[in-house]
Design an enzyme around this catalytic site. Structure first.
Site, mmCIF file in Angstrom:
data_model
loop_
_atom_site.group_PDB
_atom_site.id
_atom_site.type_symbol
_atom_site.label_atom_id
_atom_site.label_comp_id
_atom_site.label_asym_id
_atom_site.label_seq_id
_atom_site.Cartn_x
_atom_site.Cartn_y
_atom_site.Cartn_z
ATOM 1 N N SER A 124 0.807 -1.229 0.000
ATOM 2 C CA SER A 124 0.000 0.000 0.000
ATOM 3 C C SER A 124 0.839 1.278 0.000
ATOM 4 C CB SER A 124 -0.941 0.013 1.210
ATOM 5 O OG SER A 124 -0.197 0.134 2.412
ATOM 6 N N LYS A 172 0.725 4.805 7.035
ATOM 7 C CA LYS A 172 0.239 5.626 5.920
ATOM 8 C C LYS A 172 0.948 6.985 5.981
ATOM 9 C CE LYS A 172 -2.863 2.500 4.796
ATOM 10 N NZ LYS A 172 -2.743 1.690 3.572
#
Length: 397
Positions: A188, A251
């Protein structure tokens, strides 16, 4: 006038004095019987101890002077002169002279005495003769195979427990206050973080909260953060997933408290303004969906932070979204692999949602090591076959 003087005046003979036994001087050598008396054997031992050469005994020569013959001794008349009181006495007895062996023995004893330490008030100990000790029979102690040197099994167990406790305390301090390692489990965050990267996260950057322990238990710090500092837009952050407060996610911070975030036509908008994206390269990537066309772009945020992102083109599920308003004390997170990341664009019930500040764990600082998928911790051979040395010690922006 005494009788003798009268006789001399008359011309009569004066009878000679008669010798008495007390007046006879013995010709035998005198021996000192006081403190200086020395036995012949002791004198020889003393001479040997002092290092003086010992000569064999020789017949002592009679060096004593013969006793004075007092048969013809005449008394000396005391002459008194006017103005003086001097008196002279005749026939004074002579002192006998000791023989040479006795003198030598006395000298040797004096030398030995001089070498002995003095017992004084300054701490000198009295002289003690050191006697040679005869060694006794040797004693052999058989060592038991089970002999542990005096240390029991209980004490060894206690030492092991202490060592483990110290190691745990050090590990706890490192993980809570300083650094914590993480392994990237997915794609990701490509092209900046790959699956198999081993990263180090600093724990003090944003302060500490109850989720900062890095252990299965939370710290008793209550709500909020201690020594808290807000992250900057563009930081790569590890945080606890809001829907369970246990799972670690990584993230990039895109939206700060008060921001409005929206995706329009595969372009990120912050507070109504599109960010600047520049195409860097195009290629093909194979993932769980098979080979797909991929484009890498350099994205620059409003604060000037620039980094690479990866996109599979328009038409993705998350390429067009509603406006997300970030409330106070929360942050909006997005993955760098924009079409392959479940982040704040997905509601909390199914994705990440908005992340509370107390869920922040730390800032990703560096890639320490990296292996391609397939490397196993329990198979050292796989480490060398799958290692990616070009990614070692890469600082994260």
């Amino acid at each position: 006038m005494d009788e003798e003087h009268k006789r001399e005046l008359k011309g009569e003979a004066v009878p000679a004095p008669v010798d008495t036994p007390d007046a006879t001087v013995s010709a035998e050598p005198a021996v000192d019987t006081g403190a200086g008396e020395v036995d012949a054997s002791e004198a020889a031992f003393a001479a040997a101890e002092s290092g003086l050469p010992v000569e064999p005994d020789a017949p002592a020569e009679d060096t004593a002077l013969p006793a004075a013959d007092t048969t013809d001794a005449q008394p000396v008349e005391v002459v008194s002169t006017e103005g003086t009181d001097t008196e002279a006495t005749a026939s004074a007895p002579l002192e006998p002279v000791a023989s040479e062996p006795v003198v030598a023995a006395v000298a040797a004893a004096g030398t030995v005495a001089a070498t002995r330490p003095i017992w004084s008030d300054q701490g000198d100990a009295p002289f003690e003769d050191v006697k040679e000790k005869v060694p006794g029979p040797a004693r052999v102690k058989a060592k038991d195979d089970d002999d542990d040197g005096g240390r029991s099994a209980g004490s060894e167990t206690l030492e092991i427990i202490k060592t483990i406790l110290v190691a745990l305390v050090i590990a706890f301090v490192l993980r809570v206050l300083l650094f914590q390692p993480f392994t990237i489990p997915s794609a990701s965050m490509e092209p900046n973080l790959y699956e198999g990267d081993y990263i180090v996260v600093s724990k003090w950057t944003y302060g500490y909260s109850k989720y900062s322990s890095g252990l299965p238990i939370n710290l008793p710090l209550g709500e909020g953060r201690v020594f808290g500092r807000a992250p900057e837009r563009g930081d790569i952050v590890v945080f606890k997933l809001p829907r369970d407060d246990r799972t670690d996610y990584i993230k990039r911070v895109i939206g700060l408290p008060g921001d409005r975030i929206q995706m329009i036509g595969n372009v990120l908008h912050i507070n109504g303004q599109p960010v600047n994206d520049v195409v860097v390269s195009q290629g093909e990537v194979e993932d769980v969906f098979g080979p797909r066309a991929m484009t890498q772009l350099r994205e620059t945020l409003p604060n000037g932070k620039s980094f690479l992102i990866q996109d599979f083109g328009p038409g993705g599920d998350l390429d067009d979204t509603p406006v997300y308003e970030v409330p106070a004390g929360h942050y909006f997170m997005m993955g760098d692999n924009r079409d392959n990341s479940i982040d704040s664009r997905v509601q909390e019930s199914a994705g990440v949602g908005l992340v509370p500040e107390e869920n922040l764990v730390g800032k990703a600082e560096i890639i320490a090591f990296s292996w391609t998928p397939g490397a196993s911790l329990f198979n050292p051979v796989s480490w060398f076959a799958n290692v990616r040395p070009s990614r070692f010690f890469r600082v994260l922006g």
